[in-house]
Design an enzyme around this catalytic site. Sequence first.
Site, short mmCIF file in Angstrom:
data_model
loop_
_atom_site.label_atom_id
_atom_site.label_comp_id
_atom_site.label_asym_id
_atom_site.label_seq_id
_atom_site.Cartn_x
_atom_site.Cartn_y
_atom_site.Cartn_z
CD GLU A 1 -2.86 -1.14 2.38
OE1 GLU A 1 -2.56 -0.46 3.38
OE2 GLU A 1 -3.87 -1.84 2.33
CD GLU B 1 -3.87 -6.24 3.17
OE1 GLU B 1 -4.56 -5.47 3.87
OE2 GLU B 1 -2.65 -6.11 3.04
C1 GAL Z 1 -4.27 -2.84 5.38
C2 GAL Z 1 -2.81 -3.25 5.53
C3 GAL Z 1 -2.69 -4.45 6.44
C4 GAL Z 1 -3.45 -4.24 7.70
C5 GAL Z 1 -4.88 -3.95 7.35
C6 GAL Z 1 -5.74 -3.74 8.54
O1 GAL Z 1 -4.42 -1.59 4.86
O2 GAL Z 1 -2.26 -3.57 4.29
O3 GAL Z 1 -1.33 -4.65 6.71
O4 GAL Z 1 -2.91 -3.18 8.41
O5 GAL Z 1 -4.93 -2.77 6.59
O6 GAL Z 1 -7.07 -3.51 8.16
#
Ligand code: GAL
Length: 692
Positions: free
Chosen positions: A168, A321
């Site tokens: 990110e 994710e």
């Molecule tokens: C994302 C990030 C992850 C974790 C997640 C929590 O943006 O890539 O590492 O922090 O958020 O929601």
Amino acid sequence: MSATTAPGASPVAVNQQASAPFSPPAFLFGGDWSPEQWDPRTWREDIELMRRAKVNTVSLGIFSWSALEPAEGVFETDWLHEVIDLLTDAGIGFFLATPTASPPPWFTLSHPEAMPVTAQGVRLTHGSRDTYAVSAPAYREASRRIARMLAERFGQHPGLSGWHLHNEYGTLDHGPEAARAFRSWLRDRYGSLDELNRHWSTAFWSQGYGDWEEITPPRATQYLHNPAQLIDFRRFSSDEMRAAMVEQRDEIRAAGSSAPMTTNFMLPEWNHLEQWGWADELDVVALDHYLDTPGPDAEAHVAYGSDLARSWSDGPWVLMEQNAAGIALGDRTVVKSADRMIRHSLGYIARGSQSSLFFQWRASLGGAEQWHSALVPHTGGTSRRFEAVCELGTILERIAPAVRPPSEGPLVEAEAGILWHADGWWALETPHLPSDAITYSDEVRATHRSFWRAGIPVDFVRPGSDASRYRFLVVPCLYPLSDAQVTWLEQYVDNGGELLVTFLSGISDPSLRIAPDGYPGRLRTLLGVRVEELRPLPAGEEVALSTGAVVEEWTELVDTVDAEPIAQYTHGDLCGLPAITRVARGAGHAVYLSARLRQESRDAFLADTAQRLGILPTLPGAAVRGLEAVRRRSSGADHVFLLHHGTESVTVRGEGRDLISGRDTAQGLDIEPGGWAVLALSPAEVLEIVEG
Ligand code: GAL
């Protein structure tokens, strides 16, 4: 996007031909796994649980820099070899991240100049993550070094599904390193200070620059910043981070690894990248998607993120994710029910994702995100939550025939498009616009929501791309437009398209200089209107249009020049004056919407326009019942994903089979509220709802 071939063939290795879309043999299922947080006994337990759930892919190394390089130039990868061996023995593949989002403490101490500086002049230090000055040579060098090391040691591994470059990207730096790089970027863009002064309108408030060294990033200042400086800084920051990402990619390629490259973009509210240009550098786009509402709009948001990612990727993409069990609302995290987690996973896949990956595999016991949900909760594998994860694994295995992209044509066929460009987002974040109530994100999302509510497939469209397959193109609030973009929109209409432009589009050139002689200056001729005044409404005030549509937040004093009014304002000073207009041009039409329609009115207006153009929902009658239907094409068959967000059972019929339940659909298939089905149909087969 050009794809590359991963060496070897593990059960989940991605075998691709050059230029083929990202095409793993099965949907990738799993998530971020952080073995560095656990002891080897837990690793083994994790592998057992992964097998039970049919997990086939994990992402490794995302925040492992201090474990991989505990001191400058000292690499320790035995633990990672051991972990990868365990995965490989279990037939589980992996994305390998470059850990550059989180430089370790030794890096900060030896390179304090490589820490980012906020707009307020505060130099940050380690203690969290994402703390790096992307323009600092020491950071870039350390990033290349660790990327190279990982590629040399793991780049040929047969289980490597792809490279997860960084995590990110999005840390903005306002310090001296950024200032140096920003000046160089500006020199390339403008060539001379005269040009820069002209584009930045520096005659205003005595900002004329006489030397490049006088220019800084937009640091804290007494009052409003120069908007041209602000938007150029956003563009520069995106380009600078992209250059850092490309360096890592090239370093890995030079070390001989040909596995696909991606980096994870982020939605909904964190937008520091110009996604189209970034996608050009990647083999496949990956998205991290976090919901921002527990209400019914969450389902529309899944579709929104997916349609953006598919469009940026120009085909299949990777959901890198999603939150396994929670929806974070800022001040609390509410639970995402297990069935919703499954429905959402299918929703992303319906719209082109090749994966259902999560943050994260196992919930951490310590550290800043110890309360973040995971596929394996704190309670462990003996939990209802984990049973649902296993159910998802089984479902993904059953729908595997849908994973292969079609040999030609789009993955999801859409005849409607929404123009997207990060410039629109950044422009509407500059200060002192006529109304702060209008944001690009809200407008684009509201437009997409209308199509979603009508059950009509939609793509996002890159300015300047081939838009000939879209019969209907909507331009929500794209404030700056270049000459080339204006010409491209004109050609779209000349060639027979129906273009709908909303207020706050085409107002300025790329330097945010307003085009004179009436709004929206850059598109006045195309739209056949001349707007004399922008008239934001006070909060809470509503205005009705002659069509019955309700308007909030925004109205305009519009004169038609060539266009015909198709709706008028009905009260106040604007009573009887045009609110929506349409003009014929070439083989097409251009519509101007000068008012902000409330969501329900926007829904009706867009659905009516689509219907007039003959653009049909995927499954007529479904959306109104809360049944989302998406047709994902694959080679040989179409797969209709049915996701029931409504409250009454719906029966569908068509010659086919539900891959999940195995049921035949020719005699009708009941979909219960909260339920799902993935129907395999022949491409010509029409599905219908059985009226009950
Ligand atoms: C994302 C990030 C992850 C974790 C997640 C929590 O943006 O890539 O590492 O922090 O958020 O929601």
